[in-house]
Design a protein around this motif. Structure first.
Motif, PDB file in Angstrom:
ATOM      1  N   SER A 155      22.079   6.630 -24.705  1.00 10.69           N
ATOM      2  CA  SER A 155      20.920   6.625 -23.812  1.00 10.69           C
ATOM      3  C   SER A 155      20.115   5.358 -24.034  1.00 10.69           C
TER       4      SER A 155
ATOM      5  N   HIS B 157      16.140   3.310 -22.572  1.00 10.15           N
ATOM      6  CA  HIS B 157      14.998   3.231 -21.669  1.00 10.15           C
ATOM      7  C   HIS B 157      14.223   1.947 -21.966  1.00 10.15           C
TER       8      HIS B 157
ATOM      9  N   ALA C  37      12.723   3.677 -16.588  1.00  8.90           N
ATOM     10  CA  ALA C  37      14.121   3.268 -16.401  1.00  8.90           C
ATOM     11  C   ALA C  37      15.029   3.936 -17.424  1.00  8.90           C
TER      12      ALA C  37
ATOM     13  N   ALA D 181      18.213   5.930 -18.804  1.00 12.05           N
ATOM     14  CA  ALA D 181      19.625   6.082 -18.434  1.00 12.05           C
ATOM     15  C   ALA D 181      20.352   6.798 -19.558  1.00 12.05           C
TER      16      ALA D 181
ATOM     17  N   PRO E 143      21.761   9.487 -14.859  1.00  9.68           N
ATOM     18  CA  PRO E 143      22.211   8.236 -14.251  1.00  9.68           C
ATOM     19  C   PRO E 143      22.588   7.212 -15.310  1.00  9.68           C
TER      20      PRO E 143
ATOM     21  N   SER F 179      22.750   3.946 -14.897  1.00  9.83           N
ATOM     22  CA  SER F 179      22.034   2.685 -14.723  1.00  9.83           C
ATOM     23  C   SER F 179      20.761   2.935 -13.937  1.00  9.83           C
ATOM     24  N   THR F 180      19.640   2.425 -14.448  1.00  5.04           N
ATOM     25  CA  THR F 180      18.343   2.650 -13.813  1.00  5.04           C
ATOM     26  C   THR F 180      17.500   1.388 -13.910  1.00  5.04           C
ATOM     27  N   THR F 181      16.679   1.157 -12.879  1.00  2.00           N
ATOM     28  CA  THR F 181      15.795  -0.005 -12.844  1.00  2.00           C
ATOM     29  C   THR F 181      14.410   0.409 -12.375  1.00  2.00           C
ATOM     30  N   SER F 182      13.389  -0.123 -13.034  1.00  2.00           N
ATOM     31  CA  SER F 182      12.002   0.024 -12.589  1.00  2.00           C
ATOM     32  C   SER F 182      11.462  -1.366 -12.283  1.00  2.00           C
TER      33      SER F 182
ATOM     34  N   ASP G 171      15.234  -2.641 -16.993  1.00  2.64           N
ATOM     35  CA  ASP G 171      16.597  -2.175 -16.716  1.00  2.64           C
ATOM     36  C   ASP G 171      17.153  -1.436 -17.916  1.00  2.64           C
TER      37      ASP G 171
ATOM     38  N   SER H   8      20.914   0.886 -19.134  1.00  6.34           N
ATOM     39  CA  SER H   8      22.241   1.380 -18.781  1.00  6.34           C
ATOM     40  C   SER H   8      22.874   2.040 -19.996  1.00  6.34           C
TER      41      SER H   8
END
Length: 261
Positions: A35, A37, A57, A59, A64, A66-69, A84, A86
Motif C-alpha cells: 500500500s 499514500h 492518493a 493505493a 485501486p 494507482s491513485t492521484t490527487s 501520486d 501506486s
C-alpha cells in the motif's frame, strides 16, 4: 446408479490431480500486500483544535492500484502539488511493491516556532521479493534550512531514520524524521519519506500528533504457486491415468450401447 458414482469418482480424481499439478503450497499461503499514500495528517494544534486529513492518493495491491490527487491544501500546515501513489503484486512470483510521491511540498506546520520545510519532490518506495524487503526515500530540492540548526548536516540522500529535534528555547517541541524505515511486527516494511511528530507536552508546543509525507508499505512477499516437478509430477500423471482412462472408457461403452440399442 453407475453414472452418478462414476461422476463422483471423476470429480475426486480431478481434484487430486489438480492439487498435485499446482504444487504443494499450503492453502493459507497468499500473495503479499502493499500500500502507499501521499500525505496524512492527524494533529491537535494549540489554539486551533484537531486537524485530520488524508490519506491522500491511497493505493493498495488489491485496488485501486494507482491513485492521484491534484494537490493538498491545509492552510497554515501543509500545501503540495500533485500526489501520486501506486501498489502492485505479481501473483507468479509473490513479489509486491509500492511507491508514493508528493510534489511541490511546503510544510508550514512549524513556521510559528522555528521555520518550515520545502521540497520539489518527496518520494518513498519499497519492494518485497522472496529474498527480502528493501526500501528507500528520495528527495529533489529538499530544503531544511528553515528548521535552523536542526537541519544542519541533512543532504538530499539522508540515511535511514535520520532524526531532527526541533526545539524552542532549549525545549524539544517536535521531531522530524526523514527516510523513516519501520520494520513492523507482521514482517512488513514501512518507508515514510518525512514524518513529523509534535510533542504536545512541551512548554510552548504548537500541539500534538503526526504528519506523514509519502508513505509506502510492503510485504512480506507472498508465496508463488509453482508447478509440481519430479516425483510429484509423475504421481499426478499417474492419478490422471487412474481416474481419467476408466472414466473415458466407461463413457465410450455407454455411447456404444446407446447407439446399438
Amino acid at each position: 446408479m453407475r453414472v452418478p458414482l462414476t461422476r463422483q469418482a471423476s470429480a475426486a480424481g480431478l481434484v487430486a490431480v489438480a492439487a498435485l499439478v499446482l504444487g504443494a503450497a499450503p492453502a493459507s499461503a497468499a500473495p503479499g500486500d502493499a500500500s502507499a499514500h501521499g500525505a496524512r495528517l492527524d494533529l491537535a494544534l494549540s489554539g486551533r483544535g484537531a486537524v485530520s486529513a488524508g490519506p491522500f492518493a491511497a493505493a493498495t495491491a488489491d485496488g485501486p492500484t494507482s491513485t492521484t490527487s491534484a494537490s493538498v491544501d491545509v492552510p497554515g500546515v501543509l500545501k503540495t502539488g500533485a500526489v501520486d501513489a501506486s501498489a502492485s503484486r505479481d501473483d507468479k512470483t509473490g513479489a509486491v511493491g509500492s511507491r508514493a510521491s508528493t510534489a511541490d511540498v511546503r510544510l508550514d506546520l512549524l513556521s510559528t516556532v522555528v521555520g518550515g520545510l520545502s521540497a520539489d519532490l518527496v518520494e518513498a518506495e519499497c519492494a518485497a521479493t522472496q529474498k527480502g524487503l528493501t526500501g528507500r526515500a528520495g528527495f529533489v530540492g529538499l530544503d531544511l534550512e528553515r528548521l535552523g540548526e536542526a537541519g544542519v548536516g541533512v543532504g538530499v540522500d539522508p540515511a535511514p531514520n535520520t532524526a531532527l529535534d526541533v526545539d524552542l528555547r532549549g525545549v524539544d517541541v517536535a521531531r522530524v524524521v526523514v527516510n523513516e524505515q519501520l520494520r513492523n511486527a507482521d514482517g512488513s516494511l514501512t518507508v515514510n519519506a518525512v514524518h513529523v511528530t509534535l510533542l504536545g507536552d512541551a512548554p510552548g508546543s504548537v500541539g500534538a500528533g503526526d504528519l506523514v509525507l509519502s508513505s509506502a508499505t510492503c510485504g512480506p512477499a507472498g508465496l508463488p504457486i509453482p508447478m509440481a516437478s519430479g516425483a510429484g509430477r509423475w504421481l499426478g500423471l499417474g492419478l490422471l491415468a487412474l481416474f481419467g482412462v476408466p472414466v473415458g472408457a466407461s463413457a465410450l461403452r455407454r455411447r456404444h450401447d446407446l447407439a446399438a440399442g
